[in-house]
Scaffold this active site. Structure first.
Site, mmCIF file in Angstrom:
data_model
loop_
_atom_site.group_PDB
_atom_site.id
_atom_site.type_symbol
_atom_site.label_atom_id
_atom_site.label_comp_id
_atom_site.label_asym_id
_atom_site.label_seq_id
_atom_site.Cartn_x
_atom_site.Cartn_y
_atom_site.Cartn_z
ATOM 1 C CE LYS A 111 -4.363 -1.643 1.840
ATOM 2 N NZ LYS A 111 -5.509 -1.370 2.695
ATOM 3 C CE LYS A 192 -5.631 -8.166 -1.574
ATOM 4 N NZ LYS A 192 -5.992 -7.900 -0.252
ATOM 5 C CE LYS A 195 -12.342 -4.290 0.948
ATOM 6 N NZ LYS A 195 -12.897 -4.705 2.234
HETATM 7 P P1 TYM Z 1 -10.218 -6.635 4.127
HETATM 8 O O1 TYM Z 1 -11.344 -5.705 4.391
HETATM 9 O O2 TYM Z 1 -9.187 -6.250 3.144
HETATM 10 O O3 TYM Z 1 -10.786 -8.044 3.682
HETATM 11 C C1 TYM Z 1 -11.801 -8.691 4.433
HETATM 12 C C2 TYM Z 1 -11.585 -10.182 4.409
HETATM 13 O O4 TYM Z 1 -11.631 -10.674 3.072
HETATM 14 C C3 TYM Z 1 -10.467 -11.444 2.790
HETATM 15 N N1 TYM Z 1 -10.122 -11.237 1.376
HETATM 16 C C4 TYM Z 1 -9.997 -12.230 0.485
HETATM 17 N N2 TYM Z 1 -10.142 -13.558 0.594
HETATM 18 C C5 TYM Z 1 -9.957 -14.293 -0.536
HETATM 19 N N3 TYM Z 1 -9.646 -13.755 -1.740
HETATM 20 C C6 TYM Z 1 -9.503 -12.415 -1.888
HETATM 21 N N4 TYM Z 1 -9.208 -11.888 -3.074
HETATM 22 C C7 TYM Z 1 -9.685 -11.588 -0.740
HETATM 23 N N5 TYM Z 1 -9.617 -10.255 -0.545
HETATM 24 C C8 TYM Z 1 -9.884 -10.058 0.765
HETATM 25 C C9 TYM Z 1 -9.404 -10.876 3.711
HETATM 26 O O5 TYM Z 1 -8.365 -11.804 3.931
HETATM 27 C C10 TYM Z 1 -10.201 -10.601 4.954
HETATM 28 O O6 TYM Z 1 -10.346 -11.768 5.731
HETATM 29 N N6 TYM Z 1 -7.190 -6.063 8.079
HETATM 30 C C11 TYM Z 1 -8.403 -6.700 7.595
HETATM 31 C C12 TYM Z 1 -9.618 -6.322 8.419
HETATM 32 C C13 TYM Z 1 -9.473 -6.565 9.889
HETATM 33 C C14 TYM Z 1 -9.511 -7.808 10.540
HETATM 34 C C15 TYM Z 1 -9.376 -7.501 11.935
HETATM 35 C C16 TYM Z 1 -9.642 -9.113 10.120
HETATM 36 C C17 TYM Z 1 -9.317 -5.585 10.831
HETATM 37 N N7 TYM Z 1 -9.253 -6.166 12.055
HETATM 38 C C18 TYM Z 1 -9.357 -8.508 12.898
HETATM 39 C C19 TYM Z 1 -9.637 -10.119 11.081
HETATM 40 C C20 TYM Z 1 -9.481 -9.809 12.452
HETATM 41 C C21 TYM Z 1 -8.672 -6.249 6.173
HETATM 42 O O7 TYM Z 1 -8.208 -5.245 5.739
HETATM 43 O O8 TYM Z 1 -9.541 -7.054 5.505
#
Ligand code: TYM
Length: 327
Positions: A111, A192, A195
């Site tokens: 990022k 991947k 969003k």
């Molecule tokens: P975020 O919002 O980027 O993504 C949310 C969840 O979706 C999963 N994910 C994917 N899984 C499979 N293929 C993909 N292309 C893909 N893109 C996203 C991510 O692995 C995630 O599980 N830091 C985290 C949010 C967070 C969090 C937490 C998660 C904040 N605190 C505590 C677990 C526990 C994030 O940015 O996810």
């Protein structure tokens, strides 16, 4: 009952990757665990957000949690910022985290790459994520593959705290699905599905219309071969589509391969589009009902209230162990 915690950012529209890698598993886990699922708005603002968009996306993602099948009577659904203890524990854990550890985080490196100025929030983000998890002493954290490194840091921080201040935190385990932990972009299988990709054709969003889904899948890149075979190393594009098919239909990867043996990519993609449309339609219908009913605000309020109780207890214990004067 063992505890589960996870979160999804309200930045941009939520994708089929988020659904397959995370949200779908939240729904499965809610019957057997005490679950906390949050919309992580504090994480979203580590990159600039338009306030009106943030508000709308926050409510949309929360509604999608429920539309996807999370039952607010079984699991707590809430906004991260409504449980203030997350930010408080986040600060305490930041003081236990080294710059070197944060510099090694690949998500931060990705990022921050090429940016002239990088926000300090983006840098310390993993310490807040650790706080999200540890504040409930979560046993299990359902996430996609890209969050694995953050989970490892969380485990290290929990161990460090326990070593310095007394055995308190549960060391959490990641729950990463065997199939679908990393759904790839439709236009480039080396990235991947995300969003934040500016090319809208690269991702299927949960609220895409059936026609948008059909168009995106028909344009998805494949290879010059002809076999519908799951071989991620040599056929990454087709393997990604098979994974999506499997996850949206409930069929195994082998069953999908069998069904399309001897067939070309055209009919496979056509069927895949219908499988995805079929999987998302009921979610979209429920989503519209929930938004219209206006019930999401009260669901979030109730979720935050219950989650705060658990979080407050942990925060007090941690402050005491670290040597803070009681209030
Ligand atoms: P975020 O919002 O980027 O993504 C949310 C969840 O979706 C999963 N994910 C994917 N899984 C499979 N293929 C993909 N292309 C893909 N893109 C996203 C991510 O692995 C995630 O599980 N830091 C985290 C949010 C967070 C969090 C937490 C998660 C904040 N605190 C505590 C677990 C526990 C994030 O940015 O996810």
């Amino acid at each position: 009952m063992k505890r589960v915690l996870s979160g999804i950012q309200p930045s941009g529209k939520i994708t089929l990757g988020n659904y397959i890698g995370a949200l779908k598993n939240f729904v499965t886990l809610q019957d057997d665990y005490t679950c906390n699922f949050m919309v992580v708005d504090l994480h979203a603002i580590t990159v600039p957000q338009d306030p009106a968009d943030l508000r709308e996306q926050s409510e949309a993602v929360a509604a999608l949690f429920v539309a996807a099948g999370i039952d607010p009577n079984k699991a707590n659904v809430y906004m991260q910022s409504h449980v203030r203890q997350h930010a408080q524990l986040g600060w305490l854990l930041t003081t236990l985290t080294s710059m070197g550890e944060l510099e090694r985080m690949t998500q931060f490196k990705d990022k921050a790459a090429g940016k002239e100025s990088v926000g300090a929030g983006l840098f310390v983000y993993p310490a807040l994520m650790a706080a999200d998890i540890l504040i409930y002493n979560a046993d299990l954290v359902p996430v996609g593959e890209d969050q694995k490194q953050h989970l490892e840091l969380t485990r290290d921080l929990a161990g460090r705290f326990n070593h310095r201040f007394g055995d308190y935190f549960t060391i959490p385990e990641p729950y990463i699905p065997k199939v679908g932990a990393r759904i790839m972009s439709l236009d480039d299988a080396s990235k991947k599905m995300s969003k934040s990709n500016p090319n809208a054709g690269s991702a299927i969003y949960l609220l895409d219309s059936p026609d948008e889904i059909r168009k995106k899948i028909s344009r998805a890149t494949t290879d010059s071969g002809r076999e519908v075979k799951f071989e991620p190393a040599t056929k990454p594009e087709v393997s990604n589509l098979i994974t999506i098919y499997s996850q949206c239909s409930g069929m195994s990867v082998a069953e999908v391969e069998q069904r399309y043996e001897g067939q070309m990519y055209g009919p496979f993609k056509k069927d895949l589009a219908e499988v995805v449309v079929g999987a998302l339609e009921p979610i979209q219908q429920r989503y519209r009902d929930i938004r219209e009913s206006g019930e999401i605000r009260s669901i979030l309020r109730q979720g935050a209230e219950r989650a705060s109780e658990m979080a407050e207890k942990t925060l007090r214990d941690v402050q005491q162990l670290m040597g803070f004067l009681p209030e």
